[in-house]
Design a protein around this motif. Structure first.
Motif, PDB file in Angstrom:
ATOM      1  N   UNK A 159       0.861  -1.309  -0.093  1.00  0.00           N
ATOM      2  CA  UNK A 159      -0.162  -0.147  -0.034  1.00  0.00           C
ATOM      3  C   UNK A 159       0.860   1.338   0.083  1.00  0.00           C
ATOM      4  N   UNK A 160       1.789   1.198   0.893  1.00  0.00           N
ATOM      5  CA  UNK A 160       2.477   2.638   0.845  1.00  0.00           C
ATOM      6  C   UNK A 160       3.535   2.662  -0.404  1.00  0.00           C
ATOM      7  N   UNK A 161       3.927   1.575  -0.947  1.00  0.00           N
ATOM      8  CA  UNK A 161       4.542   1.565  -2.144  1.00  0.00           C
ATOM      9  C   UNK A 161       3.848   2.046  -3.236  1.00  0.00           C
ATOM     10  N   UNK A 162       2.657   1.498  -3.373  1.00  0.00           N
ATOM     11  CA  UNK A 162       1.582   2.122  -4.484  1.00  0.00           C
ATOM     12  C   UNK A 162       1.576   3.549  -4.415  1.00  0.00           C
ATOM     13  N   UNK A 163       1.231   4.057  -3.070  1.00  0.00           N
ATOM     14  CA  UNK A 163       0.834   5.466  -2.685  1.00  0.00           C
ATOM     15  C   UNK A 163       1.891   6.430  -3.108  1.00  0.00           C
ATOM     16  N   UNK A 164       3.255   5.765  -2.572  1.00  0.00           N
ATOM     17  CA  UNK A 164       4.323   6.546  -3.029  1.00  0.00           C
ATOM     18  C   UNK A 164       4.564   6.749  -4.406  1.00  0.00           C
ATOM     19  N   UNK A 165       4.622   5.819  -5.407  1.00  0.00           N
ATOM     20  CA  UNK A 165       4.650   5.603  -6.606  1.00  0.00           C
ATOM     21  C   UNK A 165       3.782   6.998  -7.472  1.00  0.00           C
ATOM     22  N   UNK A 166       2.364   6.627  -6.776  1.00  0.00           N
ATOM     23  CA  UNK A 166       1.508   7.860  -7.453  1.00  0.00           C
ATOM     24  C   UNK A 166       1.805   9.164  -7.109  1.00  0.00           C
ATOM     25  N   UNK A 167       2.232   9.479  -5.803  1.00  0.00           N
ATOM     26  CA  UNK A 167       2.728  10.668  -5.372  1.00  0.00           C
ATOM     27  C   UNK A 167       3.832  11.400  -6.043  1.00  0.00           C
ATOM     28  N   UNK A 168       4.854  10.519  -6.217  1.00  0.00           N
ATOM     29  CA  UNK A 168       6.234  11.080  -6.885  1.00  0.00           C
ATOM     30  C   UNK A 168       5.851  10.975  -8.337  1.00  0.00           C
ATOM     31  N   UNK A 169       4.944  10.146  -8.947  1.00  0.00           N
ATOM     32  CA  UNK A 169       4.725  10.444 -10.504  1.00  0.00           C
ATOM     33  C   UNK A 169       4.175  11.758 -10.545  1.00  0.00           C
TER      34      UNK A 169
END
Length: 374
Positions: free
Chosen positions: A227-237
């Motif tokens: 979950x944190x990886x998915x949210x992090x990828x979205x945010x930084x993208x």
């Protein structure tokens, strides 16, 4: 305002940066880096004619070594400027000197951690210490990583076409396959995460579900990681997209600076050879150095130590006399890694010292408050 779930992802990334940028990890990395490097260079020295090597030291042309120092200064300046073209748009108050320090800290931590694992966190740590937001620091690191991931495989393909590889055997082909595999894997992951972050999130969650079935006790942690990886990828993208859309000329400029940066590194070997009295083809020297840099970038040892020295002795051994090979290896590693790492070490140690001084008064205050209560 950042949503709570994205705040959790950012907090997890900050914790990861602080974990890598740790005094114990740094000391351990320095020890292993120094040990492997010394043993490998000593092996090359004793494998060749040591008497001739010592005699060759008296014939070094120091005017070429002086040119190498100028090229080293250009290398460090371009490395800092590659980041600063973004920083000056996001936070104009941050000076170019901060970007210079971030770059050398990046090089130092890349030297003492396997596969350059600590390079990005070190750069982020310097920028956040200077007032740049964590998200902006992280996004700039990702964008320039993308520029490197695009440039290096292309340079590797060109180098293989330009040089005679028929005589190359032994460990070198395996190291090249290793380098190409990792670069292409990271490049695909970067491009996929940038253009299709949802797909990456789905893949990560499926991986977490698969691992959870194998390790049911770790299901909670694996789910949290996914979950944190998915949210992090979205945010930084999204952050990267905003930076690049608002400043469309910056990424092409970053690619140009990246190309000049690495060409300067590659030509430095040619100048070292001239200083040692070796006349070689500039194209061949650049092609060999491209392959060496390509092979060791994701090497599993700190700073590619061991792998770099072996690669230099095998590939440059075809054009450098045996007596000069240990000296050339030492000079090559010094200008490309040891000297920048020493400057970066000074920056990192100062940062760690300042952070410890900030924490000490807080800890003393907490102890006083506790003693007053009891």
């Amino acid at each position: 305002m950042t949503p709570p779930n994205q705040q959790i992802a950012i907090a997890a990334d900050k914790q990861e940066v602080q974990k890598v940028f740790n005094k114990n990890i740094i000391i351990k990395g320095i020890v292993w880096f120094a040990l492997i490097t010394v043993v490998t260079i000593a092996g090359i020295f004793f494998y060749t004619n040591t008497g001739s090597t010592l005699n060759a030291l008296t014939h070094i042309s120091y005017k070429y070594i002086a040119i190498c120092f100028l090229m080293l200064a250009a290398d460090l300046t371009m490395g800092g400027w590659r980041n600063h073209i973004y920083i000056r748009k996001l936070n104009p108050e941050v000076s170019a000197w901060v970007s210079f320090r971030a770059n050398v800290a990046n090089m130092f931590m890349g030297a003492v951690t396997p596969a350059h694992g600590g390079a990005g966190p070190a750069q982020i740590y310097v920028y956040t210490s200077a007032g740049v937001t964590f998200i902006d620091s992280f996004a700039i690191n990702l964008i320039n990583l993308g520029a490197t991931l695009i440039f290096m495989p292309l340079a590797g393909f060109v180098a293989i076409m330009m040089m005679d590889t028929s005589a190359i055997s032994g460990i070198i082909p395996a190291m090249l396959r290793y380098g190409f595999s990792f670069f292409l894997l990271f490049l695909m992951a970067f491009l996929l995460a940038f253009w299709k972050p949802v797909w990456v999130g789905i893949i990560i969650r499926k991986m977490a579900n698969g691992l959870s079935s194998l390790f049911p006790k770790r299901r909670g942690k694996l789910t949290q990681w996914a979950d944190s990886s998915y949210l992090g990828i979205n945010k930084y993208q999204k952050t990267c997209s905003v930076i690049l859309k608002e400043n469309p000329s910056l990424f092409p400029l970053s690619l140009v600076i990246t190309t000049l940066l690495y060409l300067n590194k590659y030509c430095l070997q040619y100048v070292i050879l001239l200083g040692l009295g070796v006349n070689a083809s500039l194209v061949q020297v650049i092609s060999i150095q491209v392959l060496i840099q390509f092979m060791i970038y994701f090497a599993p040892s700190p700073g590619g130590s061991g792998f770099a020295e072996v690669g230099i002795s095998v590939l440059f051994g075809r054009i450098v006399p045996n007596a000069l090979l240990p000296i050339f290896t030492l000079l090559q590693r010094s200008f490309l890694l040891f000297f920048p790492a020493m400057i970066g070490a000074y920056v990192v140690i100062n940062l760690l010292r300042k952070d410890s001084m900030k924490k000490t008064p807080v800890a003393d205050k907490s102890k006083r408050e506790v003693s007053e209560i009891y």
